[in-house]
Enzyme design. Structure first.
Site, mmCIF file in Angstrom:
data_model
loop_
_atom_site.group_PDB
_atom_site.id
_atom_site.type_symbol
_atom_site.label_atom_id
_atom_site.label_comp_id
_atom_site.label_asym_id
_atom_site.label_seq_id
_atom_site.Cartn_x
_atom_site.Cartn_y
_atom_site.Cartn_z
ATOM 1 N N GLN A 107 2.034 3.537 -3.720
ATOM 2 C CA GLN A 107 1.459 4.713 -5.070
ATOM 3 C C GLN A 107 1.634 5.654 -4.585
ATOM 4 O O GLN A 107 1.682 6.374 -5.520
ATOM 5 C CB GLN A 107 -0.338 4.664 -3.704
ATOM 6 C CG GLN A 107 -1.042 5.283 -4.281
ATOM 7 C CD GLN A 107 -1.586 6.173 -3.150
ATOM 8 O OE1 GLN A 107 -0.399 6.164 -1.768
ATOM 9 N NE2 GLN A 107 -2.393 7.017 -2.601
ATOM 10 N N ARG A 108 2.879 5.849 -3.331
ATOM 11 C CA ARG A 108 3.133 6.807 -3.907
ATOM 12 C C ARG A 108 4.773 6.995 -3.133
ATOM 13 O O ARG A 108 5.295 8.003 -2.948
ATOM 14 C CB ARG A 108 2.644 7.929 -2.491
ATOM 15 C CG ARG A 108 2.673 7.474 -1.172
ATOM 16 C CD ARG A 108 1.652 8.203 0.148
ATOM 17 N NE ARG A 108 1.399 6.962 0.978
ATOM 18 C CZ ARG A 108 1.100 6.049 0.718
ATOM 19 N NH1 ARG A 108 0.179 5.094 0.208
ATOM 20 N NH2 ARG A 108 1.575 5.510 2.477
ATOM 21 N N CYS A 148 7.654 30.778 23.464
ATOM 22 C CA CYS A 148 7.984 29.639 22.683
ATOM 23 C C CYS A 148 8.434 28.537 24.231
ATOM 24 O O CYS A 148 9.469 28.495 24.568
ATOM 25 C CB CYS A 148 8.530 29.268 20.899
ATOM 26 S SG CYS A 148 8.867 27.746 21.200
ATOM 27 N N CYS A 160 10.298 28.298 15.229
ATOM 28 C CA CYS A 160 10.603 26.338 15.463
ATOM 29 C C CYS A 160 9.137 26.290 15.168
ATOM 30 O O CYS A 160 7.704 26.986 15.453
ATOM 31 C CB CYS A 160 11.184 26.284 16.974
ATOM 32 S SG CYS A 160 9.984 26.335 17.551
ATOM 33 N N ASP A 207 5.314 11.078 9.582
ATOM 34 C CA ASP A 207 4.451 11.069 9.043
ATOM 35 C C ASP A 207 3.665 11.187 10.314
ATOM 36 O O ASP A 207 2.094 10.589 10.566
ATOM 37 C CB ASP A 207 4.010 9.745 8.362
ATOM 38 C CG ASP A 207 3.821 8.091 9.104
ATOM 39 O OD1 ASP A 207 4.813 8.722 10.514
ATOM 40 O OD2 ASP A 207 3.975 7.615 8.586
ATOM 41 N N SER A 221 1.143 -1.030 0.528
ATOM 42 C CA SER A 221 -0.327 0.528 -0.241
ATOM 43 C C SER A 221 0.804 1.482 -0.158
ATOM 44 O O SER A 221 0.529 2.266 0.069
ATOM 45 C CB SER A 221 -0.659 0.139 1.302
ATOM 46 O OG SER A 221 -0.250 -0.072 2.966
ATOM 47 N N ASN A 222 1.959 1.369 -0.008
ATOM 48 C CA ASN A 222 3.079 2.479 0.321
ATOM 49 C C ASN A 222 3.182 2.543 -1.335
ATOM 50 O O ASN A 222 3.592 3.854 -1.493
ATOM 51 C CB ASN A 222 4.422 2.245 0.850
ATOM 52 C CG ASN A 222 3.794 2.010 2.539
ATOM 53 O OD1 ASN A 222 4.753 1.214 2.925
ATOM 54 N ND2 ASN A 222 3.076 1.853 3.171
ATOM 55 N N CYS A 274 -2.952 8.509 8.064
ATOM 56 C CA CYS A 274 -2.960 8.877 6.202
ATOM 57 C C CYS A 274 -3.071 7.325 6.380
ATOM 58 O O CYS A 274 -3.634 7.129 5.175
ATOM 59 C CB CYS A 274 -1.570 9.171 5.401
ATOM 60 S SG CYS A 274 -0.677 8.339 4.434
ATOM 61 N N CYS A 322 6.446 26.871 18.026
ATOM 62 C CA CYS A 322 6.305 28.505 18.158
ATOM 63 C C CYS A 322 4.935 28.577 17.434
ATOM 64 O O CYS A 322 3.878 29.411 17.255
ATOM 65 C CB CYS A 322 7.767 29.380 16.632
ATOM 66 S SG CYS A 322 8.215 29.779 17.662
HETATM 67 ZN ZN LIG Z 1 9.843 27.555 18.815
#
Ligand SMILES: [Zn+2]
Length: 274
Positions: free
Chosen positions: A74-75, A248, A174, A132, A71-72, A191, A177
């Site tokens: 496909q992309r 942050c 980053c 992911d 199934s991987n 996914c 933030c």
């Molecule tokens: Zn930051």
């Protein structure tokens, strides 16, 4: 102008780089000297690895602990049907070796964790986040920001993608933030649950690769402080400014996170209460 030790095969291979004033033999030599860690050899990692290897980034690290599933395919375009069941780092390394013998591939067949992330990124000039999941995304952000290592961020969902570059500098923001903590587990579907257009990670990953090459050669305007959103359904790009957050927890004025050991990545990537 010297050829900066590019041999005749390299002058031929990289001629479309070398011919440009913005890159030239100096830029190509810089790429050949550079080392980039790609976290994840999946949908985003595939085009990133392809283009970094083709462009002659001299050392490409690949960190991934998955095996190739049908199934991987496909992309995740660097893996082939015959690779199903093999570790992704193995088929990715084979792909690179077949494409460009100039590239030294370092495989890290491991999940990126709080225990290994600092050591993993330490050897690299630049990191590309092709992960992911939020745990890895925050780990890469925190470790790179604390170490001062710039990195490209990309994410994809169904028909939408986003990309930016975090420069780990004084003025640049980053990922925290933008999003101080990860969403509650189960609130953002993966996914596998929602699906993804096969070519979408190609677009977003190619943008991450472009940001990587520009960062290494220090050319152009990078996406630092700008989040680029791509909507494949509407075929539109939109740009959102991202500002450094003085509060942050990693890069703010009084950061609560001094080390990845301060964070509980299993629980919304929040600061560890223990
Ligand atoms: Zn930051």
């Amino acid at each position: 102008m010297t050829d900066l030790n590019l041999d005749s095969t390299q002058l031929d291979r990289y001629s479309r780089h070398v011919i440009m004033d913005e890159i030239g033999p100096e830029g190509q030599a810089t790429l050949l000297d550079a080392s980039v860690l790609v976290v994840g050899a999946g949908g985003l990692g595939s085009p990133v690895i392809q283009y970094l290897a083709a462009a002659g980034v001299g050392t490409v690290g690949i960190a991934d602990d998955d095996v190739v599933e049908r199934s991987n395919l496909q992309r995740q375009v660097i893996h082939r049907d015959a690779d199903v069941g093999r570790p992704k780092v193995e088929s990715a390394a084979e792909f690179v070796a077949g494409l460009n013998p100039d590239v030294d591939v370092r495989t890290h067949e491991t999940r990126v964790t709080r225990e290994n992330v600092e050591e993993l990124i330490a050897d690299y000039d630049f990191v590309v986040d092709g992960s992911d999941n939020f745990q890895t995304r925050y780990l890469v952000n925190d470790a790179c920001t604390l170490a001062g290592t710039p990195f490209a961020h990309g994410a994809v969902y169904k028909f939408e993608g986003q990309v930016t570059t975090f420069d780990a500098g004084e003025d640049g923001p980053c990922y925290r933030c933008l999003f101080p903590e990860a969403p509650e587990e189960g609130t953002v579907p993966s996914c596998a649950e929602t699906g993804i257009l096969g070519s979408l990670p190609g677009t977003v990953g190619a943008l991450e690769a472009t940001e990587t090459l520009k960062s290494i050669m220090d050319v152009g305007e990078r996406l630092s402080g700008r989040l680029l959103l791509f909507d494949a359904m509407d075929a539109t790009f939109e740009e959102v400014p991202v500002r450094k957050n003085p509060d942050c927890p990693v890069c703010g004025e009084d950061p609560a996170i001094d080390s990845v050991q301060d964070v509980d990545y299993a629980d919304r990537c929040a600061i560890d209460a223990d």
